[in-house]
Design a protein around this motif. Sequence first.
Motif, PDB file in Angstrom:
ATOM      1  N   ARG A 148       0.830  -1.291  -0.120  1.00  0.00           N
ATOM      2  CA  ARG A 148       0.059  -0.149   0.097  1.00  0.00           C
ATOM      3  C   ARG A 148       0.933   1.085  -0.052  1.00  0.00           C
ATOM      4  O   ARG A 148       0.631   2.203  -0.554  1.00  0.00           O
ATOM      5  CB  ARG A 148      -0.808  -0.109   1.171  1.00  0.00           C
ATOM      6  N   ARG A 149       2.027   1.109   0.726  1.00  0.00           N
ATOM      7  CA  ARG A 149       2.698   2.255   0.955  1.00  0.00           C
ATOM      8  C   ARG A 149       3.953   2.541  -0.220  1.00  0.00           C
ATOM      9  O   ARG A 149       4.149   3.392  -1.265  1.00  0.00           O
ATOM     10  CB  ARG A 149       3.738   2.380   2.289  1.00  0.00           C
ATOM     11  N   ILE A 150       4.690   1.321  -0.736  1.00  0.00           N
ATOM     12  CA  ILE A 150       5.674   1.316  -1.840  1.00  0.00           C
ATOM     13  C   ILE A 150       5.525   0.635  -3.173  1.00  0.00           C
ATOM     14  O   ILE A 150       6.411   0.483  -3.821  1.00  0.00           O
ATOM     15  CB  ILE A 150       6.895   1.124  -1.060  1.00  0.00           C
ATOM     16  N   GLY A 151       4.357  -0.010  -2.958  1.00  0.00           N
ATOM     17  CA  GLY A 151       4.056  -0.888  -4.191  1.00  0.00           C
ATOM     18  C   GLY A 151       4.992  -2.313  -4.258  1.00  0.00           C
ATOM     19  O   GLY A 151       5.215  -2.684  -3.094  1.00  0.00           O
ATOM     20  N   THR A 152       5.094  -2.827  -5.232  1.00  0.00           N
ATOM     21  CA  THR A 152       5.572  -4.306  -5.313  1.00  0.00           C
ATOM     22  C   THR A 152       6.821  -4.511  -4.721  1.00  0.00           C
ATOM     23  O   THR A 152       7.792  -3.618  -5.254  1.00  0.00           O
ATOM     24  CB  THR A 152       5.860  -5.003  -6.659  1.00  0.00           C
ATOM     25  N   ASN A 153       6.927  -5.565  -3.782  1.00  0.00           N
ATOM     26  CA  ASN A 153       8.364  -5.589  -3.021  1.00  0.00           C
ATOM     27  C   ASN A 153       7.995  -7.025  -2.313  1.00  0.00           C
ATOM     28  O   ASN A 153       6.721  -7.262  -2.067  1.00  0.00           O
ATOM     29  CB  ASN A 153       8.739  -4.456  -2.284  1.00  0.00           C
ATOM     30  N   ALA A 154       9.121  -7.737  -2.006  1.00  0.00           N
ATOM     31  CA  ALA A 154       9.105  -9.078  -1.291  1.00  0.00           C
ATOM     32  C   ALA A 154       8.067  -8.895   0.097  1.00  0.00           C
ATOM     33  O   ALA A 154       7.217  -9.933   0.433  1.00  0.00           O
ATOM     34  CB  ALA A 154      10.283  -9.737  -1.208  1.00  0.00           C
ATOM     35  N   VAL A 155       8.537  -7.960   0.808  1.00  0.00           N
ATOM     36  CA  VAL A 155       7.985  -7.865   2.239  1.00  0.00           C
ATOM     37  C   VAL A 155       6.373  -7.782   2.081  1.00  0.00           C
ATOM     38  O   VAL A 155       5.411  -8.224   2.775  1.00  0.00           O
ATOM     39  CB  VAL A 155       8.502  -6.898   3.066  1.00  0.00           C
ATOM     40  N   GLY A 156       6.072  -6.744   1.325  1.00  0.00           N
ATOM     41  CA  GLY A 156       4.505  -6.007   1.034  1.00  0.00           C
ATOM     42  C   GLY A 156       3.592  -7.441   0.559  1.00  0.00           C
ATOM     43  O   GLY A 156       2.665  -7.388   0.874  1.00  0.00           O
ATOM     44  N   LEU A 157       4.418  -8.157  -0.539  1.00  0.00           N
ATOM     45  CA  LEU A 157       3.632  -9.228  -0.830  1.00  0.00           C
ATOM     46  C   LEU A 157       3.444 -10.207   0.132  1.00  0.00           C
ATOM     47  O   LEU A 157       2.270 -10.903   0.049  1.00  0.00           O
ATOM     48  CB  LEU A 157       4.291  -9.905  -2.257  1.00  0.00           C
ATOM     49  N   VAL A 158       4.327 -10.448   0.962  1.00  0.00           N
ATOM     50  CA  VAL A 158       4.286 -11.588   2.010  1.00  0.00           C
ATOM     51  C   VAL A 158       3.127 -10.987   2.971  1.00  0.00           C
ATOM     52  O   VAL A 158       2.245 -11.682   3.457  1.00  0.00           O
ATOM     53  CB  VAL A 158       5.567 -11.859   2.667  1.00  0.00           C
ATOM     54  N   VAL A 159       3.145  -9.793   3.392  1.00  0.00           N
ATOM     55  CA  VAL A 159       2.101  -9.273   4.066  1.00  0.00           C
ATOM     56  C   VAL A 159       0.723  -9.469   3.453  1.00  0.00           C
ATOM     57  O   VAL A 159      -0.355  -9.517   4.232  1.00  0.00           O
ATOM     58  CB  VAL A 159       2.307  -7.733   4.457  1.00  0.00           C
TER      59      VAL A 159
END
Length: 456
Positions: A148-159
């Motif tokens: 939601r904050r910075i777009g596609t990344n590994a941590v964000g996708l896991v969350v």
Amino acid sequence: MVSNLAGGRPPRQAAETGAQLGALEAYAAQAHGFLSAGGEQLTQLAGLLRPLVLESWLRSMRGGIDPTDVLDSRGLRGADLVRYRDAHPIAALMPLIDKLLVQDAARAGLIVTVADQFGRVLSVHGHPEQVSAAAEIGVREGDDLSERRIGTNAVGLVVRSGRATWIHGPEHFLHRMHQITGAAAPVHEPDGRLVGVLMIAGGMRVAKPEILALVKAAATASEMDLVLRAMRAGRGGATAEPQRTADTDAGPARLGLDVLGLGQPQLSMAGERVPLSQRHAEILLLLTEHPEGLGADHLALLLDDTDLDNGTIRAAMSRLRSVVGATVVGSRPYRLRVHVATDVEALRAALDSGDIESALRLYAGPVLPRSSAPGICDIRDELRVRLRTAVLASADPGVLRRWTAGPEGRDDAAAWAAYRATVDRDSPLYAQIEAKIRVLDRRLGADATQMQRFGS
């Protein structure tokens, strides 16, 4: 080439050669070119990105994230971060994480990032030079790495998904993150809720299967440690029970909270239904999600990570007590003294039992859809992803018909393809579904290969 890399983990044959990763990187770089061009060029993205990444990019675009966004000062810093990190359940796991991941990663020139269940970075470990370099691109303590904050990344996708994944170079939505590859895995509490994320980050070698396997193994070991701690606490917690019972007796026997759908949030109390403001509904829901209680700093972070201070939180809690009763919410930390039954809890129970039809009936709509509170957004996303995943996996034509008829599934290409796979080819319904898929293909530029994975 790209289709061979689809999914949340790198297939061995795809991730072990630099040439194939180089091709993946080239495709993603080309996709960024189409993204910059905008308009009709965006339809080209589907043929260049892994489906997992494509879906995340589309969400990032809808969220208004700018791929050229530069690093800013937002985030949890200083004493606020230290208090939050020290009180977080992950803190007890750090000796184990250090032993399993940090020491070896530092020797290999990689970094280990430990984040909370919302994607907030609690700590970054490794050689000081690598940690400093990571900080320059936005992987630093206190930063929010949620999609939601910075777009596609590994941590964000896991969350978002609750599953281990990896993101390589230009697959990141933000340009400033193109120089790293991240492999991340979730850590769950004994009750199944996400409690944190572990990520190894570095160069191209992080995309190798053994790196993702390593971080997944560390996450699994961390989960087992949490189970053992819970078991020990259960055996030794008898002395705390009388106080908890006294707290429970202090308030009403039962409260209910309805937060699903577009209507005004409602509190059921003493046989009556009381309308709630959005802020009060947000606080109550967050407290039901954290029965152990929330400190003022943590609650402020879940409600709004930039604008709320402890004084504002205290004022909000005072107003909430005037609505629900002075004895319902305890302090230090803020916690519920009575059980509050929520429609979110009922929906989760239906999903846990595999009763997808009941889950769909309960799902009146997204959780507090007008709320932008980070903690609420994460609950909303988690619930929708769980429900959609269960619907797609059901292969039940009735379930899929109901999902595709509703607002959440009306434009869900994968759901329509799954529905098509349950229908006889010679029936008129098959032709109608086929026509709908063609419309979505034209409108959304959906990847036909992705839709075909459920069969035709």
